[in-house]
Design an enzyme around this catalytic site. Sequence first.
Site, PDB file in Angstrom:
ATOM      1  CB  ALA A 270      39.051  46.434  31.645  1.00 33.70           C
ATOM      2  CB  ALA A 271      36.821  50.827  28.682  1.00 30.90           C
ATOM      3  N   GLY A 272      35.900  50.920  31.727  1.00 31.73           N
ATOM      4  CA  GLY A 272      35.372  51.807  33.004  1.00 31.73           C
ATOM      5  C   GLY A 272      36.587  51.614  33.860  1.00 31.73           C
ATOM      6  CG  ASP A 273      37.319  48.079  36.043  1.00 33.09           C
ATOM      7  OD1 ASP A 273      36.465  48.758  36.769  1.00 33.09           O
ATOM      8  OD2 ASP A 273      37.346  46.966  35.607  1.00 33.09           O
TER       9      ASP A 273
END
Length: 302
Positions: free
Chosen positions: A245-248
Amino acid sequence: MADPSPPRIVVAGSANMDLVGLAQRLPRPGETVLGDDFVMTPGGKGANQAIAAARAGGACTMLGAIGSDAFGVTIKARLNASGVDTEHLRTSYGASGVAVIMVDRAGENAILVSPGANSTFAGLSAAESAVIAEGDVLLCQQEIPSDTVVAAVRAARSAGTRVILNAAPARELPPELRECVDLLVVNEGEAVAITGTPEPDLAALLALVPRVVLTLGAHGSRYADRDGRDERIPAFAVDAVDSTAAGDAFTGALAVAWGEGRDLVAAVRWANAAGAVCARTVGASGSLPARADIDALYARYA
């Protein structure tokens, strides 16, 4: 003097239940690998980015569709507990969206998504269009029907609401979508898929939209616009355990920072910190960072 009101972020996107398995390495095609752990948590790029924006300090409203099953109940409860306004979140009879995620011990992942109720999020009601019109920033992805994305960005453009499109999963950006996007956020694979070039080509992306953020994983990000600005923003060094979820986290925080009026390069730098904090924890929505944690990492390197 009273604190300024938080920026109003509207997310039109997907909501899933994430089924996350951890293993020493990802299986090859046809191979079974014995896992180390399993986590079930609400996710989906839309819901993740809505939670990320709320935790980063935005007043966030989620537009989308969940199923009438137990997963839908859990997804909505997680959104509410994270401070996301779900008044306009639709419930569709049937299954919610599901993502099956495999994560290795280096933090790399492979994801299979079954859209479920997300595929029923068609068109926009007058109330949903009004929510977009009242927002400071509309944040969209591409895990819902493309016609709905177009309807949302058109509603934003007509109301003067800024539009961020995280073009994931990558697919062709039709002219009616491109003309309404103020800022495109893509990783290297998505950039190549959109432009058809062998390597990420910012010039080709800027021919489509006025501003681009290219995320580069452990190498940080790159911002470019049609005014000739082109800057690389380094990553924050952390011990990453799960990049799911780092991109989110990055995109949700970016929407908040831009909604607060920050210069976009400064906004990207702060969003880099959000992505780095997120990567230190296993899971999707549960790992999305609070504003205090983003600020703490940001301040340490600033």
